[in-house]
Scaffold this active site. Structure first.
Site, PDB file in Angstrom:
ATOM      1  N   GLN A  73      46.649  41.255  27.017  1.00  0.00           N
ATOM      2  CA  GLN A  73      48.108  41.212  27.020  1.00  0.00           C
ATOM      3  C   GLN A  73      48.560  39.764  27.203  1.00  0.00           C
ATOM      4  O   GLN A  73      48.299  39.148  28.238  1.00  0.00           O
ATOM      5  CB  GLN A  73      48.703  42.073  28.137  1.00  0.00           C
ATOM      6  CG  GLN A  73      50.233  42.162  28.017  1.00  0.00           C
ATOM      7  CD  GLN A  73      50.897  42.825  29.206  1.00  0.00           C
ATOM      8  OE1 GLN A  73      50.919  42.255  30.288  1.00  0.00           O
ATOM      9  NE2 GLN A  73      51.450  44.013  29.011  1.00  0.00           N
ATOM     10  N   TYR A 117      60.542  39.723  30.535  1.00  0.00           N
ATOM     11  CA  TYR A 117      59.838  38.463  30.305  1.00  0.00           C
ATOM     12  C   TYR A 117      60.365  37.796  29.035  1.00  0.00           C
ATOM     13  O   TYR A 117      61.323  38.269  28.429  1.00  0.00           O
ATOM     14  CB  TYR A 117      58.328  38.700  30.308  1.00  0.00           C
ATOM     15  CG  TYR A 117      57.848  39.193  31.657  1.00  0.00           C
ATOM     16  CD1 TYR A 117      58.123  38.461  32.818  1.00  0.00           C
ATOM     17  CD2 TYR A 117      57.183  40.405  31.797  1.00  0.00           C
ATOM     18  CE1 TYR A 117      57.732  38.918  34.073  1.00  0.00           C
ATOM     19  CE2 TYR A 117      56.790  40.867  33.048  1.00  0.00           C
ATOM     20  CZ  TYR A 117      57.067  40.119  34.175  1.00  0.00           C
ATOM     21  OH  TYR A 117      56.688  40.579  35.415  1.00  0.00           O
ATOM     22  N   GLY A 132      49.387  53.450  34.468  1.00  0.00           N
ATOM     23  CA  GLY A 132      49.379  52.191  35.195  1.00  0.00           C
ATOM     24  C   GLY A 132      48.874  52.311  36.617  1.00  0.00           C
ATOM     25  O   GLY A 132      47.689  52.162  36.883  1.00  0.00           O
TER      26      GLY A 132
END
Length: 381
Positions: free
Chosen positions: A105, A188, A333
């Protein structure tokens, strides 16, 4: 949770140019264990545990494409061939040995760095953002008085950062990764560019939906040069986190355009992060995000890429989503942070019942970085 109820999760899937053994992915999870941006043998152990625990696909924690002063001063990087590639190659090789595929990522936090961070000072660069607009929130615990986010410097030429992503993808290929994922979520940098509340530019990188989406789309094209069939992205249309989010109609218009253009580029998968109230933030007594049905709204737009769903997905719900054809893979997650064997537990009907070590999620204890990281037990089979 019977094995028959989740059987759809244990079918192989062609993903880009590779095949994953099941439909259970490990989502990117920042764990803050790299030493001066370099991955370590402890990280090899951590990822190996999760591969041995049955993950079909692992997406690494966010890997910084350049030196940045993030809230996590021990986040890993991938911009220096000699410094970073060998460590990541050890991780990739170990994961492959267990039969799991692994994507890197690629991550740039943009305005969410702090100018007083040691890593930011070492970079010799200002904190960049699309516009000189600070995000609300943030807490840099390792800086005196734990300050929040600061006003960034509007980057004069965004192609500079596109080149950083391009270079990181080259190095990811050298390290042996199966693919790359653009972190387009969580407020982000790519999310800052596409969001009209954080991007007030009047040049080709701002204003219209087409201009605001340009940065992220150009990054995807740059990444695809190294991974023609194995480039992906993770998006979070509901916003909220890190002070992004637009009104519903604008959100739908914006992300519909982004997905349609990404489909033309050709991605291996798109991860849809569902809106959840618990992950939203509140400012002045009001939730920041834009609640709506993410999978129901955007899933039907995705015709070529595979669909991953992330955020609060429990095994039986995930199996139903896969069985119905609404998604292809369940991206889990937090449970992977606290259970090294999530997929094996699901397959064998074992509960996900390890007690989270929250105080040591991001840091070890008294210098021992393994605490709260590689010390979670597997189930008994």
């Amino acid at each position: 949770m019977s094995s028959s109820a989740v059987s759809s999760l244990f079918q192989p899937l062609v993903l880009g140019s590779t095949t994953v053994r099941n439909r259970i992915a490990m989502s990117a999870l920042t764990r803050n264990r790299a030493i001066d941006t370099v991955s370590t043998d402890l990280m090899v152990e951590y990822y190996t545990q999760r591969a041995r625990g049955g993950a079909g696909l692992i997406v690494t924690e966010g890997i910084l494409v350049s030196r940045q002063g993030t809230e996590w001063q021990h986040a890993p990087g991938l911009w220096d061939r000699e410094l970073h590639v060998p460590g990541w190659k050890k991780i990739v090789d170990a994961v492959h040995k267990e039969g799991t595929k692994i994507y890197a990522q690629l991550w740039h936090v943009g305005r969410l760095s702090h100018p007083d961070s040691p890593q930011q000072k070492l970079s010799g660069e200002p904190v960049w953002g699309p516009s000189a607009i600070a995000a609300r929130g943030g807490k840099f615990r390792y800086i005196e008085n734990a300050p929040g986010y600061q006003e960034p410097t509007a980057i004069p030429d965004p192609t500079k950062i596109i080149e950083e992503y391009r270079h990181a993808a080259v190095l990811a290929k050298e390290a042996g990764f199966d693919g790359v994922e653009l972190h387009y979520a969580n407020g982000y940098l790519p999310a800052q560019f596409i969001d009209s509340t954080s991007n007030k530019r009047t040049d080709q990188w701002g204003g219209s939906v087409e201009n605001r989406a340009r940065f992220g789309l150009e990054v995807l094209r740059a990444m695809k040069e190294s991974f023609p069939n194995d480039t992906s992205m993770k998006i979070m249309p509901g916003g909220g986190y890190n002070d992004v989010g637009m009104p519903l109609e604008e959100t739908q218009e914006t992300f519909t355009y982004l997905i349609n253009e990404a489909e033309k580029i050709g991605l291996s998968y798109i991860t849809l992060v569902r809106y959840t109230a618990w992950s939203d933030v509140e400012f002045d007594g009001k939730k920041r995000g834009t609640p709506h049905d993410i999978v129901g709204t955007y899933g039907p737009l995705i015709k070529k890429a595979k669909i991953l769903v992330n955020s609060g997905v429990q095994p039986e719900e995930g199996a139903e989503l896969v069985q119905s054809g609404r998604v292809d893979v369940v991206s889990i997650g937090f449970n992977w942070a606290t259970h090294p064997d999530v997929a094996n537990r699901i397959q064998h009907g074992k509960p996900l019942d390890n007690i989270p070590n929250i105080p040591h999620l991001q840091l070890g204890e008294d210098g021992d970085l393994s605490v709260g990281y590689t010390d979670y037990p597997e189930a008994t089979y």
